[in-house]
Scaffold this active site. Structure first.
Site, short mmCIF file in Angstrom:
data_model
loop_
_atom_site.label_atom_id
_atom_site.label_comp_id
_atom_site.label_asym_id
_atom_site.label_seq_id
_atom_site.Cartn_x
_atom_site.Cartn_y
_atom_site.Cartn_z
N TRP A 135 -0.14 24.00 -65.98
CA TRP A 135 -0.76 24.92 -65.03
C TRP A 135 0.01 26.22 -64.85
O TRP A 135 -0.47 27.14 -64.22
CB TRP A 135 -0.91 24.25 -63.65
CG TRP A 135 0.30 23.47 -63.23
CD1 TRP A 135 0.48 22.11 -63.33
CD2 TRP A 135 1.53 23.97 -62.68
NE1 TRP A 135 1.72 21.74 -62.88
CE2 TRP A 135 2.39 22.86 -62.47
CE3 TRP A 135 1.99 25.24 -62.34
CZ2 TRP A 135 3.68 23.00 -61.94
CZ3 TRP A 135 3.28 25.37 -61.82
CH2 TRP A 135 4.10 24.25 -61.63
N LYS A 159 -7.78 21.12 -73.39
CA LYS A 159 -7.80 20.39 -72.11
C LYS A 159 -6.81 21.10 -71.21
O LYS A 159 -5.60 20.86 -71.27
CB LYS A 159 -7.39 18.93 -72.34
CG LYS A 159 -7.96 17.94 -71.36
CD LYS A 159 -7.52 18.13 -69.93
CE LYS A 159 -6.12 17.67 -69.64
NZ LYS A 159 -5.67 18.01 -68.27
N PRO A 160 -7.30 22.03 -70.36
CA PRO A 160 -6.37 22.74 -69.48
C PRO A 160 -5.91 21.83 -68.34
O PRO A 160 -6.48 20.76 -68.13
CB PRO A 160 -7.22 23.88 -68.93
CG PRO A 160 -8.63 23.40 -69.01
CD PRO A 160 -8.70 22.41 -70.14
N GLY A 209 3.79 20.47 -71.54
CA GLY A 209 3.85 19.89 -70.20
C GLY A 209 5.18 19.23 -69.98
O GLY A 209 6.18 19.57 -70.63
N SER A 210 5.21 18.27 -69.09
CA SER A 210 6.47 17.63 -68.72
C SER A 210 6.91 16.63 -69.80
O SER A 210 6.08 16.14 -70.58
CB SER A 210 6.31 16.89 -67.40
OG SER A 210 5.33 15.88 -67.55
N GLU A 231 5.81 20.65 -76.50
CA GLU A 231 6.62 21.71 -75.87
C GLU A 231 6.81 21.28 -74.43
O GLU A 231 5.88 21.31 -73.63
CB GLU A 231 5.89 23.06 -75.93
CG GLU A 231 5.64 23.58 -77.34
CD GLU A 231 6.90 24.09 -78.03
OE1 GLU A 231 7.93 24.27 -77.35
OE2 GLU A 231 6.85 24.30 -79.25
N LEU A 232 8.03 20.84 -74.09
CA LEU A 232 8.24 20.14 -72.82
C LEU A 232 9.15 20.92 -71.87
O LEU A 232 9.29 22.13 -72.01
CB LEU A 232 8.77 18.74 -73.12
CG LEU A 232 7.94 17.96 -74.15
CD1 LEU A 232 8.56 16.60 -74.43
CD2 LEU A 232 6.50 17.80 -73.70
N CYS A 265 8.96 27.44 -68.21
CA CYS A 265 9.78 26.45 -68.93
C CYS A 265 11.14 27.03 -69.27
O CYS A 265 12.14 26.33 -69.26
CB CYS A 265 9.06 25.96 -70.17
SG CYS A 265 8.55 27.28 -71.27
P1 NAD Z 1 2.21 17.66 -66.86
O1 NAD Z 1 2.94 16.91 -67.88
O2 NAD Z 1 2.02 17.04 -65.53
O3 NAD Z 1 0.75 18.06 -67.37
C1 NAD Z 1 0.54 18.82 -68.54
C2 NAD Z 1 -0.84 18.52 -69.09
O4 NAD Z 1 -0.87 17.18 -69.57
C3 NAD Z 1 -1.96 18.60 -68.05
O5 NAD Z 1 -3.09 19.17 -68.67
C4 NAD Z 1 -2.20 17.14 -67.70
O6 NAD Z 1 -3.50 16.89 -67.22
C5 NAD Z 1 -1.98 16.48 -69.04
N1 NAD Z 1 -1.60 15.07 -69.00
C6 NAD Z 1 -0.99 14.38 -68.01
N2 NAD Z 1 -0.80 13.10 -68.38
C7 NAD Z 1 -1.30 12.99 -69.64
C8 NAD Z 1 -1.38 11.91 -70.58
N3 NAD Z 1 -0.93 10.70 -70.30
N4 NAD Z 1 -1.95 12.16 -71.79
C9 NAD Z 1 -2.39 13.39 -72.11
N5 NAD Z 1 -2.35 14.45 -71.25
C10 NAD Z 1 -1.80 14.24 -70.03
O7 NAD Z 1 2.95 19.07 -66.74
P2 NAD Z 1 2.64 20.24 -65.72
O8 NAD Z 1 3.20 19.84 -64.38
O9 NAD Z 1 1.22 20.64 -65.81
O10 NAD Z 1 3.49 21.44 -66.33
C11 NAD Z 1 4.82 21.67 -66.03
C12 NAD Z 1 5.73 21.19 -67.14
O11 NAD Z 1 5.38 21.84 -68.35
C13 NAD Z 1 7.17 21.54 -66.90
O12 NAD Z 1 7.99 20.46 -67.25
C14 NAD Z 1 7.42 22.71 -67.83
O13 NAD Z 1 8.75 22.91 -68.21
C15 NAD Z 1 6.55 22.35 -68.99
N6 NAD Z 1 6.24 23.52 -69.81
C16 NAD Z 1 6.84 23.63 -71.02
C17 NAD Z 1 6.62 24.76 -71.81
C18 NAD Z 1 7.29 24.91 -73.16
O14 NAD Z 1 6.90 25.79 -73.89
N7 NAD Z 1 8.25 24.09 -73.52
C19 NAD Z 1 5.77 25.76 -71.35
C20 NAD Z 1 5.19 25.62 -70.11
C21 NAD Z 1 5.42 24.49 -69.34
#
Ligand code: NAD
Length: 492
Positions: A135, A159-160, A209-210, A231-232, A265
């Site tokens: 997000w 899938k945003p 994501g995370s 990319e975490l 990130c």
């Molecule tokens: P999140 O992991 O909670 O969610 C990310 C996405 O994954 C969302 O669309 C969510 O709905 C989906 N998701 C959740 N569980 C899932 C599953 N089991 N299977 C498939 N999809 C699933 O992360 P967030 O809170 O939205 O974003 C913040 C995190 O993203 C932070 O840790 C940040 O550092 C990281 N991030 C990394 C980068 C990078 O380039 N390395 C860039 C931006 C954000």
């Protein structure tokens, strides 16, 4: 139904239908049906759509910025200078370079076994790519990662994040108007369940994501042996050695610690300052962070620090501040929520932090900079390399040479010398993380080739003698000749 509200004001923005299993399967069916026609356009034809999209984005920039601000709570500057500028440059970069990165390559092998043959390597699209985004940067991460996948000839299902689907839906509208054929891009608003189900339907997963969710994606993808790029999270450090330019170091720390309210990130989250520079650094940094205006964005120039997009994030930030306080750290500015209708946390500096505190080890993802005094560079290098994360780092030293030497000792994906985080915008360079920060890279040739399957075609020339390679019947004289040849070629 996803109820989308504005983090900065609490206002209800939209009700967006969630994508259920049947809708997801239908998007996949349409994507697969449309993909061969899209691939057949070639990189030239596909790049034309990106060029048109770039013009659309410029023409609709006010609407896009407004959508970004409303669903994330970010400032006008973060929406314009970071998100919009990135998207424009990414559209331009992939359109200009995709043809070169994906061009067929010809080679002659040096192996004696392949003598005379020509090798052709092609980069075929994988087919259907699933992009799952976070997000914090709906345009940079979610939409941005669709671009190389699309121009490589794939269909994409995006899938945003369930918190911020509106920008992605708007971008899909833009791409339709820019001439993207029907079905090539599907947007699937929904939560983690929709993301998990998407993994089963695609040929490649691009996940941002995370680390916790990334692990689940990798586990699920392993069931079908679907390749993934992850990319975490990060815990990017800045190292400031005695003799560094403290005016610049504190500007960079304040900016890259607080931009997007720290929800980046590659935010600077922890700072290691060599003892002789520590007090002066802290004083300058505290003054700069304390001067930042935090609140609901009300147009350009209104605030420097915007809202906390995800409600759960506020609790993480609060818990880290409380933990640091309890363990003896000083809060030199900020340190608490700003009460009101929106979600805000005052820009915060934590002094005298150490590795025993959560703010130095765990991702904060908020407007918080933790500063630790170190006795020398070795101490900082050990702390950076010991982190579970390995995304990026920044280094400030007395000279460029000293900074570069220090950068080379850090086990992270990218290091900036006398700068921070801005490498993300250099699309020419690969960007990715080590350890729990991810697998794979975005940007550069590698950032588009991952969306392809290399195929090798070996062509034996027509003049190749009929009896070559004639190993049967086995002959001792031939074995002796091969032994001589191997010694000749590889014996030196
Ligand atoms: P999140 O992991 O909670 O969610 C990310 C996405 O994954 C969302 O669309 C969510 O709905 C989906 N998701 C959740 N569980 C899932 C599953 N089991 N299977 C498939 N999809 C699933 O992360 P967030 O809170 O939205 O974003 C913040 C995190 O993203 C932070 O840790 C940040 O550092 C990281 N991030 C990394 C980068 C990078 O380039 N390395 C860039 C931006 C954000």
């Amino acid at each position: 139904m996803l109820e989308i509200s504005a983090p900065a004001t609490g206002a209800h923005l939209a009700s967006v239908p969630e994508t259920d299993a049947a809708a997801l399967a239908e998007l996949a069916r349409k994507g697969r049906a449309a993909q061969p026609g899209w691939e057949a356009l070639g990189t030239k034809g596909r790049s034309l759509v990106l060029d048109e999209m770039r013009r659309w984005l410029l023409a609709n920039s006010a609407r896009v910025i407004e959508t970004l601000i409303s669903e994330t709570g970010k400032t006008h500057e973060d929406a314009q200078t970071l998100e919009l500028a990135y998207a424009l440059s990414a559209l331009s970069y992939w359109s200009r370079n995709a043809g070169r990165f994906l061009a067929e390559q010809r080679a002659l092998s040096r192996s004696p076994l392949v003598f005379g043959r020509t090798l052709v390597t092609r980069y075929l699209p994988r087919g259907l790519v699933g992009v799952i985004g976070p997000w914090n940067y709906p345009l940079i991460n979610s939409f941005g990662d669709c671009l190389p996948a699309l121009v490589a000839g794939n269909s994409v299902i995006l899938k945003p994040s369930e918190l911020t689907p509106l920008t992605s839906l708007l971008m899909a509208e833009g791409l339709r108007e820019a001439g993207l054929p029907e079905g090539v891009l599907g947007v699937a608003p929904g939560g983690g369940d929709a993301g998990a189900a998407l993994v089963d339907l695609v040929d490649f997963v691009m996940f941002t994501g995370s680390a916790a969710s990334g692990r689940k994606v990798a586990e699920r993808a392993a069931q079908t042996l679907t390749p993934v790029a992850l990319e975490l999270g990060g815990k990017d450090a800045m190292i400031v050695l005695a003799g560094a330019n403290l005016a610049r170091a504190t500007n960079v720390a304040a900016y890259y610690g607080m931009l997007n309210a720290g929800q980046t990130c590659v935010s600077i989250e922890r700072v290691y300052v060599e003892a002789p520079a520590y007090e002066a650094f802290l004083e300058l940094l505290t003054d700069k962070v304390a001067a930042l205006r935090c609140g609901a964005p009300a147009g350009p120039g209104s605030v420097e620090v915007g809202a906390i997009t995800a409600a759960r994030q506020l609790e993480t930030i609060e818990a880290q501040v409380a933990d640091a306080r309890a363990k003896g750290a000083r809060i030199t500015t900020g340190g608490s929520r700003i009460e009101g209708t929106g979600r805000f946390f005052a820009p915060t500096v934590i002094a005298d932090a150490d590795e025993g505190m959560a703010c130095m080890r765990e991702e904060t993802f908020g407007p918080l900079l933790a500063v630790r005094r170190i006795s020398d560079a070795d101490e900082a290098v050990a702390a950076v390399n010991d982190s579970p994360y390995g995304l990026g780092a920044a280094v400030f030293a007395a000279s460029a040479d000293e900074g570069i030497a220090l950068a080379r000792r850090l086990k992270v994906g990218s290091v900036c010398v006398n700068d921070a985080a801005i490498h993300y915008f250099a699309l020419e360079a690969p960007m990715g993380g080590l350890r729990q920060s991810g697998i794979g890279v975005r940007h550069s040739a590698e950032g588009i080739r991952k969306f392809t399957q290399p195929q090798t075609i070996l062509i034996a020339p027509r003049w190749m003698p009929d009896h070559e390679p004639q190993m049967y019947p086995a002959r001792a004289s031939r074995s002796r000749a091969i032994g001589r040849l191997l010694r000749l070629l590889y014996g030196r």
